[in-house]
Design a protein around this motif. Structure first.
Motif, PDB file in Angstrom:
ATOM      1  N   ALA A 359      33.129  38.469  12.847  1.00  0.00           N
ATOM      2  CA  ALA A 359      34.049  38.690  13.824  1.00  0.00           C
ATOM      3  C   ALA A 359      35.462  38.710  13.079  1.00  0.00           C
ATOM      4  N   ILE A 360      36.509  39.400  13.622  1.00  0.00           N
ATOM      5  CA  ILE A 360      37.877  39.599  13.121  1.00  0.00           C
ATOM      6  C   ILE A 360      38.761  38.883  14.337  1.00  0.00           C
ATOM      7  N   THR A 361      39.719  38.067  13.852  1.00  0.00           N
ATOM      8  CA  THR A 361      40.494  37.509  14.944  1.00  0.00           C
ATOM      9  C   THR A 361      42.013  38.071  15.196  1.00  0.00           C
ATOM     10  N   SER A 362      42.606  37.993  16.113  1.00  0.00           N
ATOM     11  CA  SER A 362      43.571  38.577  16.401  1.00  0.00           C
ATOM     12  C   SER A 362      45.068  38.201  15.516  1.00  0.00           C
ATOM     13  N   ILE A 363      44.839  37.377  14.647  1.00  0.00           N
ATOM     14  CA  ILE A 363      46.052  37.091  13.702  1.00  0.00           C
ATOM     15  C   ILE A 363      45.758  37.975  12.455  1.00  0.00           C
ATOM     16  N   ASN A 364      44.513  38.512  12.155  1.00  0.00           N
ATOM     17  CA  ASN A 364      44.324  39.180  11.208  1.00  0.00           C
ATOM     18  C   ASN A 364      45.208  40.779  11.150  1.00  0.00           C
ATOM     19  N   LYS A 365      46.072  40.614  10.028  1.00  0.00           N
ATOM     20  CA  LYS A 365      47.251  42.087   9.984  1.00  0.00           C
ATOM     21  C   LYS A 365      46.442  43.069   9.232  1.00  0.00           C
ATOM     22  N   TYR A 366      45.163  43.152   8.788  1.00  0.00           N
ATOM     23  CA  TYR A 366      44.243  44.141   8.367  1.00  0.00           C
ATOM     24  C   TYR A 366      42.860  44.210   8.838  1.00  0.00           C
ATOM     25  N   PRO A 367      42.897  44.679  10.090  1.00  0.00           N
ATOM     26  CA  PRO A 367      41.606  44.676  10.910  1.00  0.00           C
ATOM     27  C   PRO A 367      40.831  45.981  10.134  1.00  0.00           C
ATOM     28  N   GLU A 368      41.509  47.142   9.840  1.00  0.00           N
ATOM     29  CA  GLU A 368      40.764  48.183   9.162  1.00  0.00           C
ATOM     30  C   GLU A 368      40.193  47.897   7.891  1.00  0.00           C
ATOM     31  N   VAL A 369      40.928  47.060   6.904  1.00  0.00           N
ATOM     32  CA  VAL A 369      40.296  46.633   5.821  1.00  0.00           C
ATOM     33  C   VAL A 369      39.314  45.585   5.777  1.00  0.00           C
ATOM     34  N   SER A 370      39.291  44.862   7.004  1.00  0.00           N
ATOM     35  CA  SER A 370      38.239  43.888   7.205  1.00  0.00           C
ATOM     36  C   SER A 370      37.000  44.637   7.681  1.00  0.00           C
ATOM     37  N   MET A 371      37.049  45.632   8.251  1.00  0.00           N
ATOM     38  CA  MET A 371      35.882  46.311   8.802  1.00  0.00           C
ATOM     39  C   MET A 371      35.256  47.030   7.651  1.00  0.00           C
ATOM     40  N   ARG A 372      36.029  47.624   6.775  1.00  0.00           N
ATOM     41  CA  ARG A 372      35.510  48.507   5.546  1.00  0.00           C
ATOM     42  C   ARG A 372      35.043  47.378   4.890  1.00  0.00           C
TER      43      ARG A 372
END
Length: 527
Positions: A359-372
């Motif tokens: 899961a990706i949290t709301s503090i993550n500034k790089y959600p696109e990077v995290s999904m890739r």
């Protein structure tokens, strides 16, 4: 429960700050970050394909469960090599398996969140609660734009999307995905060396199995002159002996629960006459010392030791890793036909097996990077790196399939190599990467099960928070009661004369209301 949570929230925040001070500070005022429609991460472009993901390094913090057998994640070749490939630098915040749920809950209670939750077993209720509360972000648009491998799998196996989509249409967590059938089933391993010595054939029915187990008990198949053979044993947690025999009585295990689905009708079968027949059969085995009397008390280590001893007639496990030195003594057999002609392989996990793994949290500034970043592990190439490490150093291709070099195929060395060992890592388990858990003997055992597998294995449905809380409340009482009473029925400490009383108690616990909740969930999925 809610009032108690509020009373303890402040103390939880203090404890979390002390125990997990390395996590990022939660300055997100509890609102979900909407997925970016573009391809910009900070001041740089996020590549939608190929590597690196970004041109300049991006740093992220990952909270993860670490199993007792694992070494540090930062020393695993998959994460070392993938950092160079992707330009994404992970800081690992590792929490041991023991006490992990409590540490995970502290993170959310204190709002001291990392960027990523990994291998974290976020339950459906937690996903809905923390998603609706803004601590986890919705992933459906990110998956569409930045996860081609995951998208492809979700198109091929629609049950994946159904199992992770909330009633509001959001996806907050990503599961592990298992397309390899043999990684989703427990095999029935029978001691064919004993069968041959006693001139017995492989049993096909429950009656034939009974006769075989009696021979294992009485005819000294291990040849030591003592009655020390264990005809039949099983794991303890979750009453798996019931799961192992339910299919012979036409009882399935859909939605990860004691559920049959017939002609679009959902039935919770705990109080059914078929279940009574199954428990009576198991009671007969137990009373005659054909079923291990430690089946309700032994530890996992004791169970695995019995597998490796060669002194057990029949047991259940996914693979043959735990009895490799004597694996030629055992063969995987088909489900046993029951008194009504049923022969169902009811044991088994769905394709989306390890729910809440990422899961990706709301503090993550790089959600696109995290999904890739995570999507790579849902390809055969990424899954190979995660499970096997470096070609030539840790594994070789044998007949085109990645296979551990001997020095890395042991129970001691492998968990230091990969986060897959210890369970729950979000990645694809396909036939291509399954050599360790799917060697030829296991493949043959799976072939014996395949004709009796259900066409689809439904994962546990996603409920809205209110319904999920209701399900949890009902199941906490019903499941505990069912397991306790079933154990007593099997062990003979509760007479079957009490069956009507057992049924009546289940009704008083509102089992029919629970059944209707699952019926409604199925109806929505079937639309």
């Amino acid at each position: 429960m809610q009032r108690q949570w509020r009373r303890t929230a402040m103390s939880l925040m203090i404890i979390a700050a002390l125990a997990l001070g390395g996590c990022s500070s939660g300055n997100n005022d509890n609102k979900a970050a909407a997925p970016s429609e573009g391809t910009e991460a900070g001041d740089q472009t996020v590549s939608k394909e190929g590597f690196p993901i970004v041109q300049e390094p991006v740093k992220l913090k990952m909270f993860t469960r670490i199993a007792p057998v694992n070494g540090p994640f930062k020393e695993m070749p998959v994460f070392q090599d993938y950092e160079k490939m992707s330009n994404v630098q992970m800081e690992f915040i590792e929490a041991p398996t023991d006490g992990f749920p409590e540490k995970k809950n502290l993170l959310f209670a204190s709002n001291e969140l990392p960027d990523i939750m990994y291998r974290s077993n976020i339950t459906p209720l937690e996903a809905v609660r923390y998603g609706a509360g803004g601590q986890l972000i919705p992933l459906e648009d990110l998956i569409k734009d930045y996860a081609p491998n995951l998208n492809k799998l979700m198109e091929e196996y629609p049950e994946i999307r159904a199992s992770i989509t909330t009633p509001e249409g959001h996806i907050y967590t990503i599961p592990g995905i298992v397309t390899l059938d043999s990684a989703r089933t427990d095999k029935r391993w029978i001691n064919t060396a004993w069968l041959e010595k006693l001139n017995l054939k492989v049993p096909e029915t429950l009656d034939e199995l009974y006769d075989v187990l009696v021979a294992f008990r009485d005819q000294d198949p291990n040849g030591n002159g003592q009655k020390d053979e264990i005809p039949l044993t099983s794991r303890v947690v979750g009453l798996p002996i019931v799961a192992a025999f339910s299919g012979s009585f036409g009882l399935d295990l859909q939605f990860g629960y004691n559920i049959n689905i017939t002609d679009d009708k959902v039935e919770l079968w705990m109080g059914s006459e078929r279940n009574k027949e199954m428990l009576m059969y198991l009671n007969k085995l137990y009373a005659e010392n054909l079923l291990d009397h430690e089946v309700f008390s032994q530890t996992e280590a004791q169970y695995l030791a019995k597998q490796g001893s060669g002194n057990t007639g029949l047991f259940f496990d996914q693979t043959n890793n735990n009895f490799l030195p004597i694996s030629d003594q055992y063969t995987g057999i088909a489900p046993l036909e029951g008194p009504h002609g049923d022969r169902l392989q009811s044991q088994g996990a769905p394709v989306p097996r390890d729910q809440g793994a990422f899961a990706i949290t709301s503090i993550n500034k790089y959600p696109e990077v995290s999904m890739r970043w995570i999507d790579y592990f849902f390809s055969d190439e990424g899954s190979t790196l995660l499970r096997f490490g470096r070609e030539g150093e840790h594994y070789e291709l044998v007949d085109g399939i990645p296979t551990y070099k001997p020095e890395f195929s042991t129970a001691e060395t492998q968990p230091k190599l990969t986060p897959y060992a210890g369970g729950g890592a979000p990645h694809l388990i396909s036939e291509y990467v399954g050599s360790y858990i799917n060697p030829p003997q296991v493949q043959e055992a799976q072939k014996a099960l395949n004709p009796y597998m259900p066409k689809i294995r439904y994962a546990a449905p996603m409920f809205d928070e209110a319904t999920a809380q209701k399900v949890n409340m009902l199941r906490n009482d019903i499941d505990k009661y069912y397991e306790e009473q079933s154990t007593k029925f099997i062990a003979g400490s509760l007479s079957f004369d009490k069956w009507e009383e057992f049924q009546s108690t289940l009704k008083k616990m509102n089992i029919e209301e629970l059944q209707q909740i699952y019926q409604d969930a199925y109806d929505k999925m079937a639309k």
